[in-house]
Design a protein around this motif. Structure first.
Motif, mmCIF file in Angstrom:
data_model
loop_
_atom_site.group_PDB
_atom_site.id
_atom_site.type_symbol
_atom_site.label_atom_id
_atom_site.label_comp_id
_atom_site.label_asym_id
_atom_site.label_seq_id
_atom_site.Cartn_x
_atom_site.Cartn_y
_atom_site.Cartn_z
ATOM 1 N N PRO A 33 0.826 -1.219 0.000
ATOM 2 C CA PRO A 33 0.000 0.000 0.000
ATOM 3 C C PRO A 33 0.861 1.269 0.000
ATOM 4 C CG PRO A 33 -0.906 -1.587 1.538
ATOM 5 C CD PRO A 33 0.408 -2.143 1.065
ATOM 6 N N GLU A 34 2.006 1.233 0.676
ATOM 7 C CA GLU A 34 2.902 2.393 0.702
ATOM 8 C C GLU A 34 3.474 2.662 -0.682
ATOM 9 O OE1 GLU A 34 6.869 4.234 0.859
ATOM 10 O OE2 GLU A 34 6.628 2.063 0.723
ATOM 11 N N MET A 35 3.836 1.615 -1.412
ATOM 12 C CA MET A 35 4.346 1.769 -2.779
ATOM 13 C C MET A 35 3.247 2.322 -3.690
ATOM 14 S SD MET A 35 6.589 -1.715 -3.138
ATOM 15 C CE MET A 35 7.077 -1.463 -4.833
ATOM 16 N N GLN A 36 2.049 1.804 -3.525
ATOM 17 C CA GLN A 36 0.902 2.283 -4.317
ATOM 18 C C GLN A 36 0.693 3.774 -4.089
ATOM 19 O OE1 GLN A 36 -1.200 0.529 -6.432
ATOM 20 N NE2 GLN A 36 -2.744 2.091 -6.723
ATOM 21 N N GLN A 37 0.782 4.191 -2.839
ATOM 22 C CA GLN A 37 0.599 5.597 -2.495
ATOM 23 C C GLN A 37 1.703 6.455 -3.110
ATOM 24 O OE1 GLN A 37 0.567 6.339 1.733
ATOM 25 N NE2 GLN A 37 -0.480 8.302 1.478
ATOM 26 N N ARG A 38 2.937 5.984 -3.082
ATOM 27 C CA ARG A 38 4.045 6.718 -3.689
ATOM 28 C C ARG A 38 3.887 6.819 -5.207
ATOM 29 N NH1 ARG A 38 8.998 3.632 -1.690
ATOM 30 N NH2 ARG A 38 10.075 4.902 -3.241
ATOM 31 N N LEU A 39 3.428 5.738 -5.822
ATOM 32 C CA LEU A 39 3.174 5.765 -7.265
ATOM 33 C C LEU A 39 2.102 6.798 -7.608
ATOM 34 C CD1 LEU A 39 3.235 2.040 -8.470
ATOM 35 C CD2 LEU A 39 4.509 3.942 -9.456
ATOM 36 N N GLU A 40 1.030 6.815 -6.830
ATOM 37 C CA GLU A 40 -0.047 7.776 -7.057
ATOM 38 C C GLU A 40 0.463 9.210 -6.910
ATOM 39 O OE1 GLU A 40 -3.211 6.618 -4.423
ATOM 40 O OE2 GLU A 40 -3.618 4.797 -5.571
ATOM 41 N N GLY A 41 1.310 9.442 -5.896
ATOM 42 C CA GLY A 41 1.907 10.774 -5.717
ATOM 43 C C GLY A 41 2.786 11.162 -6.891
ATOM 44 N N ALA A 42 3.556 10.193 -7.405
ATOM 45 C CA ALA A 42 4.411 10.458 -8.561
ATOM 46 C C ALA A 42 3.571 10.806 -9.785
ATOM 47 C CB ALA A 42 5.299 9.248 -8.840
ATOM 48 N N VAL A 43 2.478 10.098 -9.988
ATOM 49 C CA VAL A 43 1.597 10.371 -11.125
ATOM 50 C C VAL A 43 0.947 11.745 -10.968
ATOM 51 C CG1 VAL A 43 -0.484 9.614 -12.357
ATOM 52 C CG2 VAL A 43 1.244 7.943 -11.686
ATOM 53 N N ASP A 44 0.597 12.118 -9.756
ATOM 54 C CA ASP A 44 0.046 13.457 -9.511
ATOM 55 C C ASP A 44 1.059 14.536 -9.914
ATOM 56 O OD1 ASP A 44 -2.289 12.352 -8.520
ATOM 57 O OD2 ASP A 44 -1.688 12.564 -6.418
#
Length: 132
Positions: free
Chosen positions: A70-81
């Motif tokens: 879940p932490e990696m998913q959150q970081r990926l979402e932040g990067a896409v933002d």
């Protein structure tokens, strides 16, 4: 024919033909789509929504035995933002010795590559990259 048969009923809210017509049924069917579009456009950049994973990306994760926390998913979402804010369209996100090719506009991870798979890997049609 009688004269009564050709008489036009008064239009308006008091009666006649207008009172028996259904009120804008087609408009109510289209409303949820508009509401969804509007709410997506009004969301702050940091809350643009979860990433989707293409079937190809899921297959690559499975083949390469990569698990996403879940932490990696959150970081990926932040990067896409961040990429979206800078106008990125097709991007590579480098994170934890892995690379993720992402369609920023669709918020979709297209593929995932681990460190071993990055050797001799060529990424094409990419307009931006981010280290996360």
């Amino acid at each position: 024919m009688s004269v009564e048969a050709h008489r036009i009923a008064p239009a308006g809210p008091l009666g006649g033909a207008a009172a028996t017509t259904p009120a804008r049924r087609a408009d109510t069917a289209a409303a949820p789509g508009f509401d969804r579009l509007l709410s997506t456009k009004l969301q702050p950049a940091g809350q643009a929504g979860a990433l989707k994973w293409s079937a190809h990306a899921v297959q690559r994760l499975s083949q390469r035995e990569i698990s996403i926390t879940p932490e990696m998913q959150q970081r990926l979402e932040g990067a896409v933002d961040k990429l979206a804010a800078k106008g990125g369209r097709e991007s590579v996100v480098l994170m934890d010795r892995m690379a993720f090719v992402v369609s920023v506009a669709n918020r979709t991870v297209i593929t995932a590559v681990d460190q071993a798979g990055m050797r001799d890997q060529v990424f094409t049609n990419i307009d931006s990259a981010v280290l996360s």
